[in-house]
Design an enzyme around this catalytic site. Structure first.
Site: not given
Ligand SMILES: *[C@@H]1O[C@H](CO)[C@@H](O)[C@H](O)[C@H]1NC(C)=O
Ligand SMILES: *[C@@H]1O[C@H](CO)[C@@H](O)[C@H](O)[C@H]1NC(C)=O
Ligand SMILES: *[C@@H]1O[C@H](CO)[C@@H](O)[C@H](O)[C@H]1NC(C)=O
Ligand SMILES: *[C@@H]1O[C@H](CO)[C@@H](O)[C@H](O)[C@H]1NC(C)=O
Length: 507
Positions: A78, A132, A226, A286
């Site tokens: 990520c 993030h 996620h 990803n």
């Protein structure tokens, strides 16, 4: 059934938009609106146009009327990928090689970000959803990195309803640039609401309020799909008789929710008359996690491996581009591209602006070739890591059709039987050694061709060349105390826990 009807409806609306454009009613503005959707942990085999089990009418419409990227790569996890989107630079140059735990670092402040560049070109830049990229100090948070508003979470893997992680609440509203202490608020009132709906609604509000004579950059970083596997039951119902595996079924519901949000946003652009002037991008960060890194039902078939591995399943990403003002006929683009290429592609290609004040970019502007369906200026791609000790069992290099992984590739648990049999019959161990594949002919990486000594040697030397330019993996500022949630009257929350330490240093 409801969601399918929605989908058909949105396709009709889009057709209408295209028809309008085709008759030349809308003038092409100098600076189109840019909507950049990041779907978290979205696998190769997860959109409906690849896996017909899952309904994704919005993505299917982009596929049918836009460009589907076929040879597009991201990092295996990520934060590194998000750092490439924001900086146009690879992990070996940002020092963000792995997801950022609650440590005292983030995307370095001397990186110039995509919203800073677009903002100086007149764009109004808003971020929704996952960040993030660090929050240990206020100056690392999104409204200090070029966005004029942020509504979302700083970390990763939050509870979709409670918006909590690591013992604290993590849903922030920042309504103006440089929105720190005294400005940022916690969205406690949104507790128990599903984040996919919250983030879709926030995007609708931003578009509603937007002055359409100015260009908009919306960075829409969905929490879905996620881990944790959480979704309101009504998104799962259409799959009850369709997908027997419970994990995959609930995962499909999560995907449908995000797709519905993307459809809602696209429809809102249409209503505001912004769609004909828009470039809409969808990218995963990803490959889908299969075994390692919180697999909750994603699939990358027929690619090998998944998130946190350097196999194609971890790094070859689902991505689409929908731009009715630019693309008349849909196609699948075969050109090589990496997530780091978005920054120069959007700033130079789409916004037609010069790039200022960045460190040397790793990304390339692929816009003319991408929309022109011509071969990519990118022929080579180092998408491994600075340091093979950090995570994902690399590095790796792609050169034309060839891919060399130096190491195991990662994802020990997902080696299929044929691979174990194959490697043991050749007497290969899973140690650190070069593995060569022709991923154009063999996208599933079944047939290692490492006996091509000359090619392996030359690719290895290129890898060493890249590695020689690497900066160290970020470690965290030693002046900061260890991470701990902050306190508020309503309860603990995630926030910049090292602002004070910084002040001591300044004083
Ligand atoms: C999309 O819009 C519909 C109609 O307003 C709404 O019911 C649905 O919840 C929205 N979807 C998301 C993901 O927000
Ligand atoms: C919208 O933007 C244009 C161009 O910047 C500006 O001239 C106009 O005043 C703005 N309209 C409003 C309502 O703010
Ligand atoms: C796009 O390019 C590919 C070759 O890379 C070609 O096969 C395809 O027909 C082209 N499609 C369009 C719509 O131009
Ligand atoms: C792999 O080897 C095992 C035992 O040697 C055998 O039972 C199995 O059928 C083989 N699988 C494949 C896909 O060749």
């Amino acid at each position: 059934m409801r969601s399918m009807l929605h989908g058909e409806c949105s396709v009709l609306l889009m057709r209408l938009a295209l028809a309008t454009f085709a008759f030349g009613v809308a003038a092409k503005p100098a600076k189109p609106h840019i909507i950049f959707h990041v779907i978290d942990d979205f696998g190769w085999d997860d959109p409906g146009f690849r896996n017909h089990q899952i309904h994704t009418p919005a993505l299917d419409m982009f596929h049918q009327q836009g460009i589907t990227l076929d040879q597009y790569y991201v990092q295996p996890s990520c934060s590194p990928s998000r750092a490439t989107f924001m900086s146009g630079r690879m992990p070996l140059h940002t020092g963000i090689n792995d997801w950022i735990p609650n440590k005292a670092y983030g995307l370095p402040l001397d990186e110039t970000t995509l919203p800073q560049l677009l903002g100086s070109a007149g764009y109004k830049c808003h971020a929704v959803g996952k960040w993030h990229l660090g929050f240990f100090r206020t100056e690392y948070t999104p409204t200090f990195r070029g966005f004029e508003s942020f509504y979302g979470f700083y970390e990763g893997s939050e509870d979709y309803f409670k918006h909590t992680k690591d013992g604290g609440f993590d849903l922030h509203r920042e309504a103006q640039p440089r929105c720190g202490p005294g400005c940022t608020t916690l969205a406690w009132e949104d507790t128990d609401q599903y984040s996919t709906n919250l983030f879709a609604d926030e995007a609708l509000r931003i578009i509603d309020r937007h002055n359409t004579s100015e260009p908009l950059f919306l960075y829409q970083a969905w929490q879905g799909v996620h881990d944790p596997r959480q979704v309101p039951q009504h998104y799962v119902e259409p799959y009850v008789h369709r997908i027997p595996d419970l994990k995959r079924r609930e995962f499909a519901g999560m995907v449908s929710a995000v797709d519905e949000g993307i459809g809602n946003i696209t429809r809102k652009l249409q209503e505001k008359g912004m769609l004909a002037d828009a470039v809409v991008i969808v990218t995963t960060d990803n490959g889908g996690p299969i075994v390692d890194c919180a697999g909750i039902g994603a699939s990358n078939l027929p690619l090998r491996g998944g998130k946190c591995s350097l196999w194609e399943g971890g790094t070859r990403g689902t991505s689409l581009l929908f731009a009715p003002g630019y693309v008349e006929r849909s196609f699948t683009w075969q050109g090589l591209m990496h997530g780091a290429d978005w920054l120069p592609t959007l700033v130079e290609g789409v916004a037609d602006e010069r790039i200022w004040a960045t460190k040397p970019l790793d990304g390339m502007n692929v816009w003319p070739q991408l929309i022109g369906n011509r071969s990519s200026p990118r022929q080579e791609l180092y998408y491994g890591l600075a340091d093979s000790q950090v995570g994902h069992h690399g590095p790796a290099l792609r050169e034309g059709p060839w891919k060399l992984i130096v190491g195991t590739g990662g994802g020990s648990g997902d080696h299929p039987h044929w691979w174990r049999n194959f490697s043991s019959s050749l007497g290969l161990s899973e140690d650190h050694r070069p593995r060569l594949f022709n991923v154009q002919e063999d996208p599933s990486e079944r047939c290692e061709v490492s006996d091509q000594e000359e090619r392996v040697r030359s690719m290895l030397s290129k890898i060493h060349g890249y590695q020689a330019t690497a900066v160290p993996q970020r470690q965290g500022d030693p002046r900061c105390p260890p991470f701990a949630p902050l306190r508020s009257p309503q309860g603990p929350y995630l926030g910049p826990w090292c602002d004070d330490a910084q002040q001591e240093v300044v004083v």
